[in-house]
Write an enzyme that holds these catalytic residues in place. Structure first.
Site, mmCIF file in Angstrom:
data_model
loop_
_atom_site.group_PDB
_atom_site.id
_atom_site.type_symbol
_atom_site.label_atom_id
_atom_site.label_comp_id
_atom_site.label_asym_id
_atom_site.label_seq_id
_atom_site.Cartn_x
_atom_site.Cartn_y
_atom_site.Cartn_z
ATOM 1 N N ASN A 1 0.796 -1.235 0.000
ATOM 2 C CA ASN A 1 0.000 0.000 0.000
ATOM 3 C C ASN A 1 0.821 1.274 0.000
ATOM 4 O O ASN A 1 0.469 2.261 -0.642
ATOM 5 C CB ASN A 1 -0.972 -0.017 1.172
ATOM 6 C CG ASN A 1 -0.262 -0.061 2.509
ATOM 7 O OD1 ASN A 1 0.680 -0.810 2.692
ATOM 8 N ND2 ASN A 1 -0.712 0.763 3.423
ATOM 9 N N GLU B 1 3.913 -4.540 12.326
ATOM 10 C CA GLU B 1 2.926 -3.482 12.094
ATOM 11 C C GLU B 1 1.806 -4.137 11.288
ATOM 12 O O GLU B 1 2.017 -4.477 10.117
ATOM 13 C CB GLU B 1 3.550 -2.345 11.278
ATOM 14 C CG GLU B 1 4.788 -1.733 11.882
ATOM 15 C CD GLU B 1 4.475 -0.877 13.083
ATOM 16 O OE1 GLU B 1 5.396 -0.280 13.619
ATOM 17 O OE2 GLU B 1 3.282 -0.805 13.484
HETATM 18 N N1 NAD Z 1 0.265 -1.500 10.611
HETATM 19 C C1 NAD Z 1 0.849 -0.995 9.539
HETATM 20 O O1 NAD Z 1 1.737 -0.110 9.625
HETATM 21 C C2 NAD Z 1 0.446 -1.503 8.169
HETATM 22 C C3 NAD Z 1 0.937 -0.811 7.062
HETATM 23 C C4 NAD Z 1 0.551 -1.254 5.798
HETATM 24 C C5 NAD Z 1 -0.291 -2.353 5.620
HETATM 25 N N2 NAD Z 1 -0.740 -3.000 6.719
HETATM 26 C C6 NAD Z 1 -1.647 -4.130 6.560
HETATM 27 O O2 NAD Z 1 -1.231 -4.935 5.425
HETATM 28 C C7 NAD Z 1 -2.385 -5.473 4.784
HETATM 29 C C8 NAD Z 1 -2.353 -5.158 3.317
HETATM 30 O O3 NAD Z 1 -1.068 -5.437 2.765
HETATM 31 P P1 NAD Z 1 -0.766 -6.871 2.109
HETATM 32 O O4 NAD Z 1 -1.995 -7.413 1.447
HETATM 33 O O5 NAD Z 1 0.492 -6.779 1.294
HETATM 34 O O6 NAD Z 1 -0.452 -7.751 3.365
HETATM 35 P P2 NAD Z 1 0.015 -9.267 3.313
HETATM 36 O O7 NAD Z 1 0.080 -9.665 4.714
HETATM 37 O O8 NAD Z 1 -0.798 -10.084 2.381
HETATM 38 O O9 NAD Z 1 1.505 -9.241 2.668
HETATM 39 C C9 NAD Z 1 2.489 -8.434 3.222
HETATM 40 C C10 NAD Z 1 3.849 -8.997 2.802
HETATM 41 O O10 NAD Z 1 4.019 -10.261 3.424
HETATM 42 C C11 NAD Z 1 4.416 -11.221 2.458
HETATM 43 N N3 NAD Z 1 3.918 -12.513 2.945
HETATM 44 C C12 NAD Z 1 2.706 -13.061 2.745
HETATM 45 N N4 NAD Z 1 2.610 -14.243 3.380
HETATM 46 C C13 NAD Z 1 3.818 -14.453 4.003
HETATM 47 C C14 NAD Z 1 4.367 -15.493 4.828
HETATM 48 N N5 NAD Z 1 3.637 -16.574 5.159
HETATM 49 N N6 NAD Z 1 5.634 -15.360 5.308
HETATM 50 C C15 NAD Z 1 6.382 -14.256 4.992
HETATM 51 N N7 NAD Z 1 5.921 -13.254 4.196
HETATM 52 C C16 NAD Z 1 4.651 -13.352 3.718
HETATM 53 C C17 NAD Z 1 3.788 -10.723 1.187
HETATM 54 O O11 NAD Z 1 4.422 -11.283 0.050
HETATM 55 C C18 NAD Z 1 4.003 -9.228 1.303
HETATM 56 O O12 NAD Z 1 5.324 -8.896 0.906
HETATM 57 C C19 NAD Z 1 -3.583 -4.840 5.479
HETATM 58 O O13 NAD Z 1 -4.088 -5.739 6.455
HETATM 59 C C20 NAD Z 1 -3.013 -3.628 6.193
HETATM 60 O O14 NAD Z 1 -3.736 -3.260 7.339
HETATM 61 C C21 NAD Z 1 -0.400 -2.604 7.996
HETATM 62 O O1 2VS Z 2 -0.389 1.685 5.960
HETATM 63 C C1 2VS Z 2 0.225 1.945 6.986
HETATM 64 C C2 2VS Z 2 1.043 3.098 7.159
HETATM 65 C C3 2VS Z 2 2.113 3.099 7.977
HETATM 66 C C4 2VS Z 2 2.841 4.315 8.110
HETATM 67 C C5 2VS Z 2 4.068 4.399 8.722
HETATM 68 O O2 2VS Z 2 4.703 3.311 9.162
HETATM 69 C C6 2VS Z 2 4.755 5.694 8.921
HETATM 70 O O3 2VS Z 2 4.171 6.758 8.601
HETATM 71 O O4 2VS Z 2 5.917 5.649 9.399
#
Ligand code: NAD
Ligand code: 2VS
Length: 464
Positions: free
Chosen positions: A145, A242
């Protein structure tokens, strides 16, 4: 064809996979997919570089962070183009947030590390002080994202603390990481300090499980975080997570209504709602509920449209639109797919959407949707508003709209969230702790908390 970056060199290995442009659905690039041999090669390169990088004085590593920031500036337009090609983000947002934060991340952690004090305690007859050693090789796994912002948010502190890294960007958004690999080489960064491999979750799993990886920093969904915990449990590797969110906005009757509406438009619809910090639950004092809803519904139809990252994610978001209707929601704005009459109709767009009338226990209000959508509900008292906000299994972020300073402090301190913004959203001081509670994460990064995660202290006590 995008290649991996290992030991300072491009590595063309593994079968190819496609990346799609979310605006049109067309294939925008082909990428090599890391197999076990590529993962092993990347970890070995990081291990080989680890000793000398760890031995470098922190002031010199801080200098490298500044050089990487300069490299990002030099390749700014290429990074913007790569990020937009993979995500369909608006040009203005990419130029003012996504890529500039990469520069800010490296510059901030250069200063935080260079100025970081160490503990020292003097008691009669004894002196105790701490020194910190890097963890070694850190696996950096990041989502689609905010690809460049989030990758550099992890890389800067990990590197300046003396670790070497193997990065696995999302399979959806490899482009800006590939440009970053080039600028690492152009800057003359010692080979093996930064290694970048591409692939799916399976490649990520191989990486986190590799015995040569000492720690894992991950940003992504809660489900994946849970899977990674299981992957590394046997070797008890340090993890920094995160994860997801289901963030609330609390709009009180004493708010500046114009600012509350505009701020909520921003916190719900920025990046197509594809930010973990975005608001998906809006609670408004009953006395201003109708007015607020009417204004939010109008503005939702005016925001710039951004595509979802993939056809699959668009279907997920649309399934929640359908679920809302099936659960009896009243749709105040959106709820469907926009019709452009041009190439965008084959992209992954959804309408920015506002609904109301659902139970707090509906799936719509319990589960993270991660799209341009929110549910709005009224409340009658401050205590009820706090309970509504805290009623989620997530606890990442919240926004609070009030002109009453006492209420701002009182309510903010009662919210079960790692981050609370008052009369604003996503204003960031990179020195502050960042992260969530409950299903939203484990640990905090930001400022010295990042350095605390990416290094281990040793306490040395001398008898005087
Ligand atoms: N808290 C935060 O700062 C934050 C920031 C951005 C996104 N997110 C969360 O991420 C999600 C959306 O992003 P997404 O769809 O890429 O997330 P995702 O969990 O599907 O994938 C994230 C990353 O993890 C990798 N991955 C997937 N399965 C794995 C495994 N079993 N072992 C190791 N790596 C693995 C993916 O290839 C990707 O690079 C949403 O839930 C969003 O809330 C959280
Ligand atoms: O989608 C999540 C955003 C995370 C943002 C940060 O980790 C930041 O602003 O440092």
């Amino acid at each position: 064809m995008l290649t991996h970056f290992i030991g300072g060199q491009p590595v063309a290995a593994g079968k190819a996979f496609p990346v799609h442009d979310p605006v049109t659905g067309a294939v925008v690039r082909q990428v090599h997919e890391a197999d076990p041999e590529v993962v092993d090669r990347a970890v070995r390169a990081a291990r080989e570089a680890a000793r000398d990088w760890a031995a470098m004085p922190v002031g010199e590593r801080a200098g490298w962070m500044r050089r990487l920031a300069e490299g990002i500036e030099a390749r700014f337009d290429d990074l913007v183009a790569a990020e937009i090609a993979d995500t369909g983000k608006p040009l203005d947002q990419t130029r003012t947030l996504d890529i500039p934060r990469g520069i800010a991340n490296f510059r901030a952690f250069a200063e935080i590390a260079a100025q970081r004090p160490e503990d020292a305690f003097h008691l009669s007859g004894m002196l105790s002080y701490t020194v910190r050693r890097p963890l070694g090789v850190v696996a950096v796994i990041v989502p689609w994202n905010l690809p460049f912002l989030l990758m550099t948010w992890k890389l800067a502190p990990a590197l300046v603390a003396g670790n070497t890294v193997v990065v696995k960007p999302s399979e959806q958004t490899p482009g800006s990481a590939a440009v970053f690999a080039e600028l690492c080489a152009e800057a003359g960064l010692p080979p093996g300090v930064v290694n970048i491999i591409f692939g799916y979750g399976s490649a990520g799993q191989l990486l986190v499980e590799h015995p040569g990886v000492n720690a894992v920093t991950f940003t992504g969904s809660t489900g994946t975080g849970s899977a990674i915990m299981k992957s590394v449990a046997d070797r008890v590797k340090p993890i920094s997570f995160e994860l997801g969110g289901k963030n609330a906005a609390l709009v009180f009757e004493d708010c500046d209504l114009d600012k509350a509406v505009e701020g909520t438009v921003k916190s719900v619809f920025t990046n197509g709602g594809q930010v973990c910090l975005c608001t998906e639950r809006v609670y408004v004092h009953r006395s201003i509920f109708e007015d607020f809803c009417a204004r939010l519904a109008v503005r939702a139809q005016e925001v710039e449209l951004q595509p979802m990252i993939s056809a699959e994610h668009r279907e997920k978001v649309l399934s929640y639109y359908a679920l809302a209707r099936s659960e009896g929601a009243k749709v105040l704005a959106g709820g469907s797919v926009p019709v452009f009459g041009d190439h965008r109709d084959s992209g992954y767009f959804v309408e920015p959407t506002v609904v109301t009338g659902l139970s707090e226990w509906s799936r719509f209000n319990r589960e993270e949707i991660f799209g341009p959508v929110c549910h709005v509900a009224p409340f009658d008292s401050e205590a009820e508003a706090v309970d509504l906000a805290n009623g989620s299994e997530y606890g990442l972020a919240a926004t609070l709209w009030t002109t009453n300073l006492d209420r701002a402090h009182r309510v903010a301190q009662r919210l079960e969230a790692g981050l609370v913004w008052v009369n604003t959203w996503y204003l960031r001081d990179l020195r502050t702790p960042f992260g969530g509670v409950k299903l939203s994460g484990i640990g905090r990064e930001g400022g010295t908390r990042s350095l605390d995660f990416y290094s281990e202290p040793t306490t040395i006590t001398i008898k005087l």
